[in-house]
Each structure stands twice: as C-alpha cells, then as structure tokens.
Enzyme design. Structure first.
Site, short mmCIF file in Angstrom:
data_model
loop_
_atom_site.label_atom_id
_atom_site.label_comp_id
_atom_site.label_asym_id
_atom_site.label_seq_id
_atom_site.Cartn_x
_atom_site.Cartn_y
_atom_site.Cartn_z
N LYS A 115 14.16 -18.94 5.25
CA LYS A 115 14.67 -18.67 3.90
C LYS A 115 14.17 -19.69 2.87
O LYS A 115 13.81 -19.33 1.76
CB LYS A 115 16.21 -18.69 3.95
CG LYS A 115 16.86 -18.11 2.72
CD LYS A 115 16.96 -16.62 2.86
CE LYS A 115 17.74 -15.97 1.76
NZ LYS A 115 17.87 -14.51 2.02
N GLU B 21 15.92 -34.05 14.03
CA GLU B 21 15.82 -32.94 13.08
C GLU B 21 17.02 -32.85 12.14
O GLU B 21 16.97 -32.17 11.12
CB GLU B 21 15.68 -31.61 13.84
CG GLU B 21 16.90 -31.16 14.65
CD GLU B 21 17.00 -31.78 16.05
OE1 GLU B 21 16.39 -32.84 16.28
OE2 GLU B 21 17.72 -31.21 16.89
N ASP C 271 15.10 -11.85 -0.81
CA ASP C 271 14.02 -11.43 0.07
C ASP C 271 13.20 -10.27 -0.52
O ASP C 271 11.98 -10.33 -0.56
CB ASP C 271 14.56 -11.06 1.47
CG ASP C 271 15.28 -12.24 2.11
OD1 ASP C 271 15.02 -13.39 1.69
OD2 ASP C 271 16.12 -12.03 3.00
N CYS D 102 17.09 -34.43 23.31
CA CYS D 102 18.39 -34.24 23.95
C CYS D 102 18.22 -33.58 25.32
O CYS D 102 17.64 -34.18 26.22
CB CYS D 102 19.33 -33.47 23.02
SG CYS D 102 21.05 -33.60 23.53
N TYR D 103 18.65 -32.33 25.49
CA TYR D 103 18.47 -31.68 26.80
C TYR D 103 16.99 -31.70 27.19
O TYR D 103 16.65 -31.90 28.36
CB TYR D 103 18.96 -30.22 26.74
CG TYR D 103 18.79 -29.49 28.06
CD1 TYR D 103 19.81 -29.51 29.01
CD2 TYR D 103 17.61 -28.81 28.36
CE1 TYR D 103 19.65 -28.85 30.23
CE2 TYR D 103 17.45 -28.15 29.58
CZ TYR D 103 18.47 -28.18 30.50
OH TYR D 103 18.31 -27.54 31.71
N HIS E 131 19.09 -36.49 17.79
CA HIS E 131 18.49 -35.33 17.11
C HIS E 131 17.76 -35.76 15.84
O HIS E 131 18.38 -35.87 14.78
CB HIS E 131 19.58 -34.31 16.76
CG HIS E 131 20.14 -33.64 17.96
ND1 HIS E 131 19.56 -32.53 18.53
CD2 HIS E 131 21.20 -33.93 18.75
CE1 HIS E 131 20.24 -32.15 19.59
NE2 HIS E 131 21.24 -33.00 19.75
N GLY F 185 20.17 -28.40 24.19
CA GLY F 185 20.81 -27.20 24.72
C GLY F 185 22.15 -27.53 25.33
O GLY F 185 22.42 -28.69 25.63
#
Ligand code: XMP
Length: 518
Positions: A374, A176, A232, A85-86, A174, A58
């Site tokens: 998505k 991710e 979609d 991280c944060y 990170h 964050g």
C-alpha cells in the site's frame, strides 16, 4: 531498460506477524523482495534465484520435533542468509548449535550490546548498546561451528551471530520493527553490502517498468476499469492512463452513497485534470429505490453489491471493443490469498469489496499493482501526479454511506450524514489531526432525540462520530481526540445541519466493536 527485479531478496515466511514488514523495509532500501511461505514447493525457491534469503520469525519452536525446517534449497542457493528470531533459531539448530526453551520470555524493548561490529553491524552510525525489539521464549545457547557471537542482551546472551565465511547471520530481535534502533541500517547493510544488491526499486523505476509491461500485455486493445475514488483504483487509473492513454476507459458508479462532492472530485481529478476517459453512471435513484424499506445490514450490502454490478455491466456492455478488465489488486491481497489457498494463512481477512468481474464478460485481467504494498502504491500515485490528499485518504467502504446509515437508507439520511461527515473531516484537517487517526467518519442513527436550538425545540436524529487508530484494521483503539476539538465539531454539526439533534462520540475499541457500525 533496467531490470528492477534482478537484484532481489527472498523472505521465507515462518508465520511472523512482521513478515510483510521485513519485505517492506527491504524494498525501502531500493531492493525488490518477495515473500514465500516456508512450506512452498522448494523448486520455487530455486527458480526465484534471489541474491540473499531472509528467514522470518514465527510462532513455533525449533525444540519440538515437527517444527518448521529451513528447506535444503535455501542452503543450496549458495547466497547469504539472515535468520530473524525463529529464523535465527532454525539456522542455529540445523547447523550444529543449540536452542533451548526458556521460561523467561523476553517481549518488548531490550538492550542489545554489540560485542563485534566487524560484520552485520559495521554499517551502523553508532555501536555499543542499542535498544531493540524482542519477542521470544526459546533462545540460542550455543552457536554452530563457524559462527561468532556479535551481540547479546540480558535474557539472550547470544542475541546476534555471524558466520562471515558462508555469510550466514542471525538476529534474535526484530530489526524490521521501527522500535529497533538502527534496524533498517542492519537490513540495508545485509541487502547492499552482504548480498551485493543495487538500488533499482524506486517509484520512478516501478512506474517505468509497469508502463512497459502493460503496453506489452494490452497491445492496441481497450481496458475497462471500475473507478471508485479509492486509493488503489485511482492509482491504477493514473498508471494505465500513463501507459495506454485513450485505450483506458473508466466507469465511475455514483451510487448516491458517496461522501460530499466526491463524484465531482473524481471527475475533476481524472477527467478534467488528467484527461482520462471516465464514464459517470449517475445511479443514485436506482440504488435508493432498491434499498427502500430494507434495514438489515447484510441485505443492504447484498443489494448495493448487486445493483453495482448491474450498473457497471450495463455501462461496460456499451463498450464493445474492450478486451481487458483492470483491477487494483495489491501485494498483501496476493499473499493472503496464497496463504488461504495453502491453508497456512495466519490471518484470514474477509475481503468485502463490492463488485467483481461481470460474469458475462470474457475479459482478461490487468493488475498493475499486484507486486506493490500500500505505501508503494501511494508513493507511485503521488509520482503520477495524483493529489496527495486523495492518495493518503482514510479508507472508505465499498457500500459507502450505506453501512453508516443505520436502518433504512433514505435520501434525507444520506444528505444529513454527508454534511456531518464533511464537517468532521474538515475540522480534523484544520486541526492537523487527520493524519494522526487511521480512519474517521460520522454515522447516522435513526433515533430521534430532543434538543433546543435557539428558542426552538428540535426532535431529530443523532449523529455519532467515530475515529480510530490502527495499523492493520483488524484491531483498533478509539482515538483520544481532544475534548475541545470534539466540542467544536459537535457544535458545528448541530448548528449547521437542521436534521440533527445531538452528537455523540464512539468510545468502543475493536474488538469487541467493529470499526463500522453497519
Ligand atoms: P470493520 O467494520 O470490519 O472494518 O471493523 C474494517 C475496515 O474495513 C472497512 N470496510 C470495508 N471496506 N468494503 C471495503 O472496501 C466493505 O464492504 C467494507 N466494510 C468495512 C472499514 O471501513 C474498515 O476500514
């Protein structure tokens, strides 16, 4: 049937631009995950009952008095916690360690030296030094009691920490982000080995679960769906057809502003191949008449939106036994509207979908993609038998070619643009460049320029080509397509379409330019 939501992780969002990425990476490991804002009503954390919690990064600092805190309910769950991280800094601060602000910001690649590979890093295929993605100013300078340092980098001597008794972990980098070597393996280890989650979140299980839920919700009533040909609504159609077959009725509005052969393709894919009930409303004249003499882009959008609802409404009113309206809402829409509602949204995206719930119809909503990202929507679309090409298509705006014909929209301009666009896309596919750009299309400019074709002078409009690379469509870089490729597209467009005098390539990025020209 297996409960595919039983093994689940909670991602608590402290405002990182990567929070959705954490949830996607966890799901790619076959584990369901949900994102809740860090200031959510804490009872929701308790009732969600996850098998583990991940605290996101964050933009704030734990060193200021009013920095975001980890809700007490997270600790009270008694499950493993991973702070990123944060999230790591908040864990360190709250459990008795020390976090200090530093002038030395570390941003981008950093070398992580693994100093202890017995816990979070024990699932890695290689240890030693890994290249990881950092983005921080503050750093942990003393671990809390019970924690060991398990990794360090040049600017963050405590870049990773672990308390293997309470199962609390912290990563300053990170995992991710794809630039972090073996980051996915670290998250996978946390989800499976530390939290004990299985791998039931798979495309086939997601489909089976959605089918069961839709059947339970709908019973023997009928469902109406506005099919646009976009990803979609196409996946919703395929999914609902699998679930309730003939109880699904789709309305496809052909507004005359679609891509070349698009209307026929939608009918072929859904009506002919899949056997879905699709009503095609041929409304080209209605739209073009309503747009006559209108050049202002906002007005054009409003007219297209209004006529769309009128046509859709008229078709729907002929279907008296419909009780539900299906919509292709996906998980990022849900997260963003929740963020907007709480006032904590970091990115407020403007939603500009054409259409909406016809006000006169009292219909309940069916939204079978509400939980999906998505990429998950695309995967289940392919599993449901939709053509890959359709499911991985570039985005196309709701008002269609209406926003790509500058000035007044005429039938002739739409026809010229459709042909030019088809040539551009066809060439991109042939050159294997289609998937390397995020969005590509042609734009019709209502200015005549002079050209010479054969021995003839030609005084005709200009076509602009636009291709961009982007991750989130909020910012974008113009695609550096090879000159030889652009040359080939240009010469095909000018040679094959009589109403074009020249072709230009758009070299504007976003910002300051938008992706569409309008
Ligand atoms: P801009 O032009 O704002 O576009 O940079 C960002 C992305 O949004 C798409 N776009 C739309 N999509 N309805 C949609 O569903 C619309 O009215 C609309 N307008 C723009 C655009 O194609 C790009 O992908």
């Amino acid at each position: 049937m297996q409960d595919i939501h039983a093994d689940r992780l909670l991602i608590l969002d402290f405002g990182s631009q990567y929070t959705q990425l954490i949830a996607r990476r966890i799901r790619e490991q076959g584990v369901y995950s949900e994102i809740l804002p860090c200031d959510v009503d804490p009872s929701r954390i308790t009732s969600f009952a996850p098998k583990g919690v991940i605290l996101s990064g964050g933009p704030e600092s734990t060193t200021v008095a009013d920095g975001w805190k980890i809700p007490a309910e997270v600790y009270a769950l008694g499950v493993p916690v991973l702070g990123i991280c944060y999230g790591m800094q908040a864990l360190a601060q709250e459990l008795g360690g020390l976090v200090e602000a530093s002038d030395l910001r570390e941003f981008g690649h950093a070398d992580l030296t693994i100093t202890n590979d017995q816990s979070l890093f024990s699932g890695l295929s290689s240890t030693g030094t890994l290249s990881v993605w950092m983005s921080h100013g503050d750093r942990v300078t003393r671990v809390p009691p019970g924690f060991d340092v398990i990794g360090s980098s040049a600017h963050a001597p405590i870049a990773a920490m672990a308390d293997t008794k309470r199962h609390y972990y912290g990563l300053q980098f990170h995992p991710e982000v794809t630039h972090s070597e073996q980051g996915t393996a670290m998250l996978g280890y946390f989800a499976h080995q530390v939290c004990g989650c299985g791998r039931s979140w798979t495309p086939q299980n997601i489909i089976d679960d959605a089918v069961t839920q839709v059947r339970a919700q709908v019973g023997d009533r009928h469902v109406l769906l506005g099919l646009s040909g976009g990803v979609d609504s196409s996946v919703v159609a395929a999914l609902l057809h699998r679930a309730i077959g003939p109880q699904l009725v789709c309305v496809f509005v052909d507004n005359g502003l679609l891509r070349l052969d698009e209307g026929d393709q939608v009918m072929q894919t859904f009506a002919e191949h899949l056997g879905v009930r699709v009503i095609r409303a041929n409304a080209e004249t209605l739209f073009l008449d309503a747009l006559t003499g209108v050049s202002d882009p906002e007005q054009k959008r409003k007219i297209i939106g209004r006529v769309f609802i009128e046509v859709f409404d008229a078709e729907a009113s002929r279907l008296p036994d419909v009780a539900f309206l299906a919509q292709g809402t996906i998980y990022p829409d849900v997260i963003e509207s929740a963020g907007a509602a709480s006032g904590k949204a970091h990115v407020i995206k403007s939603h500009h979908n054409v259409g909406g719930l016809p006000e006169t119809m009292q219909l309940a909503l069916v939204e079978p993609l509400r939980e999906l990202f998505k990429d998950e929507v695309r995967e289940i679309g392919v599993s449901l038998g939709l053509p890959r090409e359709m499911v991985y298509r570039h985005p196309f705006p709701g008002p269609g070619l209406g926003v790509r014909i500058l000035g007044e929209v005429t039938r002739a301009a739409a026809e010229t643009l459709r042909l030019a666009d088809a040539i551009f896309i066809d060439e991109l596919r042939r050159a294997n460049l289609y998937d390397t750009v995020s969005q590509a299309f042609a734009v019709f400019l209502p200015v005549n320029s002079v050209g010479v074709v054969g021995d003839q002078r030609r005084y005709a409009p200009v076509i602009a080509l636009r291709a961009v690379e982007t991750i989130d469509f909020m910012t974008a870089r113009w695609a550096h397509l090879p000159y030889a490729f652009i040359e080939g597209v240009s010469s095909r467009i000018i040679n094959e379409i009589e109403g074009v005098s020249r072709v230009v390539y758009d070299v504007s990025s976003k910002p300051p330019a938008t992706i569409e020209w309008e």
